[in-house]
Design an enzyme around this catalytic site. Structure first.
Site, PDB file in Angstrom:
ATOM      1  N   GLN A  31      96.697 106.518  33.190  1.00  0.00           N
ATOM      2  CA  GLN A  31      97.501 107.833  33.479  1.00  0.00           C
ATOM      3  C   GLN A  31      98.762 107.927  34.509  1.00  0.00           C
ATOM      4  OE1 GLN A  31      94.210 110.437  33.327  1.00  0.00           O
ATOM      5  NE2 GLN A  31      93.555 109.729  35.375  1.00  0.00           N
ATOM      6  N   GLY A 138      83.446 106.873  29.946  1.00  0.00           N
ATOM      7  CA  GLY A 138      82.259 107.547  29.754  1.00  0.00           C
ATOM      8  C   GLY A 138      81.567 107.464  28.272  1.00  0.00           C
ATOM      9  N   ASP A 155      82.979 116.934  32.710  1.00  0.00           N
ATOM     10  CA  ASP A 155      84.263 117.559  33.499  1.00  0.00           C
ATOM     11  C   ASP A 155      85.448 116.758  33.208  1.00  0.00           C
ATOM     12  OD1 ASP A 155      86.239 118.527  35.296  1.00  0.00           O
ATOM     13  OD2 ASP A 155      85.290 117.416  36.925  1.00  0.00           O
ATOM     14  N   SER A 156      85.983 116.864  31.875  1.00  0.00           N
ATOM     15  CA  SER A 156      86.659 115.917  30.977  1.00  0.00           C
ATOM     16  C   SER A 156      88.020 116.575  31.022  1.00  0.00           C
ATOM     17  CB  SER A 156      86.284 115.499  29.709  1.00  0.00           C
ATOM     18  OG  SER A 156      85.959 116.524  28.871  1.00  0.00           O
ATOM     19  N   PRO A 157      89.115 115.832  30.716  1.00  0.00           N
ATOM     20  CA  PRO A 157      90.427 116.544  30.382  1.00  0.00           C
ATOM     21  C   PRO A 157      90.522 117.104  29.136  1.00  0.00           C
ATOM     22  CG  PRO A 157      90.545 114.120  30.390  1.00  0.00           C
ATOM     23  CD  PRO A 157      89.407 114.398  30.796  1.00  0.00           C
ATOM     24  N   ASN A 158      91.660 117.290  28.500  1.00  0.00           N
ATOM     25  CA  ASN A 158      91.850 117.919  27.380  1.00  0.00           C
ATOM     26  C   ASN A 158      91.429 116.853  25.986  1.00  0.00           C
ATOM     27  OD1 ASN A 158      93.416 120.134  28.420  1.00  0.00           O
ATOM     28  ND2 ASN A 158      95.378 118.746  28.200  1.00  0.00           N
TER      29      ASN A 158
END
EC number: 2.5.1.16
Length: 283
Positions: A31, A138, A155-158
């Site tokens: 990213q 994950g 605790d993940s992003p979109n």
């Protein structure tokens, strides 16, 4: 010349923040990462063009995703955090002396190093002796765990792109298997306000309800996030998030917080009518 960073919330809505300077910018293997400096929100972490967190209000998100389950479960020893490479969740969890092990699965090692440098108030917690960092996917990590944790925090992003696998029924089923018989799973649940966010919220909730006997949604106000109205999911094999709260026990721990309090706890599960209406067919 003024510089502004605009976080796109919908095709018709942006949150724009005046920026003083760009402190960091690089592409990892996974990213793009940017760190910006602003007067109103302090330093801002941007991931793939989207606002991930700000110095000013990150404490709200990290306290609410961490302390709600910790105040309900009476004996948390082993914790898994999927994502969380910024260290904010871990910072809250290491406040509990009874916790013995915190495994952090963060796929992007550069994100961890960037946060160690620019957000030390969060990332310093990753140096705690109880913390183990795994730079792995994950979804693959959780498949190999069974009856291993008291608490899993996602605790993940979109829920799209590279992280989409963390929002599937298979993934939530694997989390169920990785928990002890009285384990709790917490995830960030998006916002119910805008249509696209509400779609993801509803889909996540449906899949979690299918995997866990206890599944509830709670909320917090996070100014820099889309609409400011943000939801979290509480899923458990045993504990009810309100009925099993032990506020006295939690207060006796003497943990300092800026947002979470036991007297707030029951209230955050009292959802507005429009959110209840959205979720009613899933319950």
């Amino acid at each position: 010349m003024e510089m502004w960073f605009s976080d796109v919330h919908t095709p018709n809505v942006k949150l724009s923040i005046r920026v003083d300077e760009q402190l960091f910018s690089a592409n990892s293997e996974l990213q793009r990462l940017d760190v910006l400096s602003s007067r109103e929100f302090g330093k801002i972490l941007v991931v793939d063009g989207d606002l991930a967190l700000t110095e000013k209000d990150e404490f709200i998100y990290h306290e609410m995703i961490s302390h709600v389950p910790m105040a309900v479960h009476p004996d948390v020893k082993q914790i898994l955090v999927i994502g969380g490479g910024d260290g904010g969740v871990v910072r809250e969890l290491v406040k509990y002396e009874e916790v013995e092990q915190i495994d952090v699965v963060e796929a992007d090692p550069l994100l961890v190093e960037v946060c160690r440098r620019y957000f030390p108030q969060m990332a310093c917690s990753l140096n705690d002796r109880r913390v183990n960092i795994y730079h792995e996917d994950g979804l693959k990590f959780i498949r190999s765990r069974s009856d291993a944790y008291d608490l899993i925090i996602i605790d993940s992003p979109n829920p799209f792109g590279a992280a989409e696998g963390l929002f599937t029924k298979e993934f939530y089923g694997n989390c169920f298997n990785a928990l002890h018989e009285d384990g709790i799973m917490i995830n960030q649940h998006e916002s119910p306000f805008y249509d696209e966010e509400a779609f993801w919220c509803l889909r996540m909730h449906k899949r979690i309800v299918e995997s866990f006997p206890v599944s509830r949604v709670y909320q917090a106000h996070i100014p820099s996030y889309p609409s400011g109205h943000w939801l979290f999911g509480f899923a458990s094999k045993k504990y009810h998030p309100v009925d099993d709260l032990d506020g006295v026990r939690w207060k006796l721990l003497g943990i300092h917080t800026r947002y979470y309090l036991p007297r707030l706890h029951a209230g955050v599960f009292a959802l507005p009518a429009y959110v209840e209406e959205m979720l009613k067919d899933v319950e």
